[in-house]
Design a protein around this motif. Structure first.
Motif, PDB file in Angstrom:
ATOM      1  N   TYR A 207       0.923  -1.358  -0.038  1.00  0.00           N
ATOM      2  CA  TYR A 207      -0.070   0.099  -0.006  1.00  0.00           C
ATOM      3  C   TYR A 207       1.017   1.316  -0.163  1.00  0.00           C
ATOM      4  O   TYR A 207       1.726   1.380   0.756  1.00  0.00           O
TER       5      TYR A 207
ATOM      6  N   THR B 295       1.163   5.562  -0.523  1.00  0.00           N
ATOM      7  CA  THR B 295       0.463   6.705  -0.411  1.00  0.00           C
ATOM      8  C   THR B 295       0.214   7.132  -1.901  1.00  0.00           C
ATOM      9  O   THR B 295       0.854   7.228  -2.845  1.00  0.00           O
TER      10      THR B 295
ATOM     11  N   GLY C  42      -5.521   5.635  -4.124  1.00  0.00           N
ATOM     12  CA  GLY C  42      -6.279   6.412  -2.897  1.00  0.00           C
ATOM     13  C   GLY C  42      -5.808   6.043  -1.688  1.00  0.00           C
ATOM     14  O   GLY C  42      -6.344   6.535  -0.671  1.00  0.00           O
ATOM     15  N   TYR C  43      -4.699   5.312  -1.541  1.00  0.00           N
ATOM     16  CA  TYR C  43      -4.149   4.839  -0.261  1.00  0.00           C
ATOM     17  C   TYR C  43      -3.392   5.910   0.653  1.00  0.00           C
ATOM     18  O   TYR C  43      -2.777   6.984  -0.147  1.00  0.00           O
ATOM     19  N   GLU C  44      -3.809   6.365   1.793  1.00  0.00           N
ATOM     20  CA  GLU C  44      -3.005   7.200   2.703  1.00  0.00           C
ATOM     21  C   GLU C  44      -3.035   6.757   4.127  1.00  0.00           C
ATOM     22  O   GLU C  44      -3.739   6.142   4.559  1.00  0.00           O
TER      23      GLU C  44
ATOM     24  N   SER D   1      -8.044   3.392   2.043  1.00  0.00           N
ATOM     25  CA  SER D   1      -8.409   3.992   0.792  1.00  0.00           C
ATOM     26  C   SER D   1      -9.800   4.177   0.622  1.00  0.00           C
ATOM     27  O   SER D   1     -10.360   3.031   0.947  1.00  0.00           O
TER      28      SER D   1
ATOM     29  N   GLN E 127     -10.846   1.478  -1.703  1.00  0.00           N
ATOM     30  CA  GLN E 127     -10.530   0.071  -1.495  1.00  0.00           C
ATOM     31  C   GLN E 127     -10.930  -0.680  -0.360  1.00  0.00           C
ATOM     32  O   GLN E 127     -10.971   0.091   0.785  1.00  0.00           O
TER      33      GLN E 127
ATOM     34  N   SER F 123      -7.403  -2.812   4.007  1.00  0.00           N
ATOM     35  CA  SER F 123      -6.598  -1.744   4.771  1.00  0.00           C
ATOM     36  C   SER F 123      -5.815  -2.430   6.038  1.00  0.00           C
ATOM     37  O   SER F 123      -6.243  -3.992   6.321  1.00  0.00           O
TER      38      SER F 123
END
Length: 216
Positions: free
Chosen positions: A49, A51, A55-57, A83, A86, A89
């Motif tokens: 994953y 950043t 859309g991952y953060e 995200s 998604q 997580s």
């Protein structure tokens, strides 16, 4: 007359120049240098994953148990790679910081800053109450958690690169967390059996490296 006019013109220019205000450029506002990334093998699948990819953060949240003023309130801090688009997580948590909620709503910086470096090799603890926890949501939105009762001899959890930075948005404890552990989840289908049987499924996370931060 020409001479007097020339002198008057010079005087006018001096007055005009003196009225011009110089622009004051404010000093740059300090900004915490925050980076987040996860990589590891989840249930035999290489997982990453990053950043701003899909859309991952990194987000940070805490779970508090508040006691009356003067009592021993606690806070467990979590850092999560997630995200909005998604289902999968992963989050790591560490706790607890003890504080007096009668003095402040959250643990003060004086407690927050030394806590993580003092707990850089934590034991696993359910809900992070007295140590480390991993929480994972899979593609079906099923939640899996580490367990303090796991008998997996290869369980590890270590924090390095711990550094506290602050800016206008808050105080952050940055870290690199490496871990290996089994994850557990109650199988809902097993409860439909007659008689009901609480069957727990499990899988291994290994070679995990989580770079993130906790926000105070």
């Amino acid at each position: 007359m020409i001479k007097k006019g020339f002198i008057a013109l010079i005087g006018f220019g001096f007055v005009l120049t003196s009225c011009i205000k110089h622009e004051v450029i404010p000093a740059p506002t300090p900004t915490a240098d925050l980076h987040a990334h996860f990589v590891g093998i989840i249930n035999n699948t290489n997982t990453e994953y990053t950043t701003n990819v899909l859309g991952y953060e990194n987000t940070s949240y805490k779970v508090k148990v508040i006691q009356p003023p003067g009592g021993n309130s606690t806070a467990v801090y979590y850092s999560e790679m997630q995200s909005p688009s998604q289902t999968q997580s992963i989050a790591v948590g560490l706790g607890s910081i003890n504080f007096d909620s009668g003095v402040a709503n959250d643990p003060p910086l004086a407690l927050f800053e030394p806590f993580f470096s003092a707990n850089d090799a934590p034991a696993y603890s359910d809900n992070g109450a007295a140590g480390f926890e991993v929480v994972y949501n899979d593609a079906t939105n099923r939640q899996w958690k580490s367990s303090e009762f796991s008998n997996f001899a290869g369980s590890t959890a270590n924090f390095t690169g711990i550094q506290v930075e602050s800016d206008e948005t808050g105080d952050y404890s940055k870290f690199i967390c490496t871990f290996d552990c089994y994850m557990y989840s109650l199988n809902p289908d097993s409860l439909a059996l007659a008689p009901p049987v609480a069957h727990v499924d499990s899988f291994l996370i290994e070679d995990a490296v989580y770079t993130g931060w906790f926000q105070r």
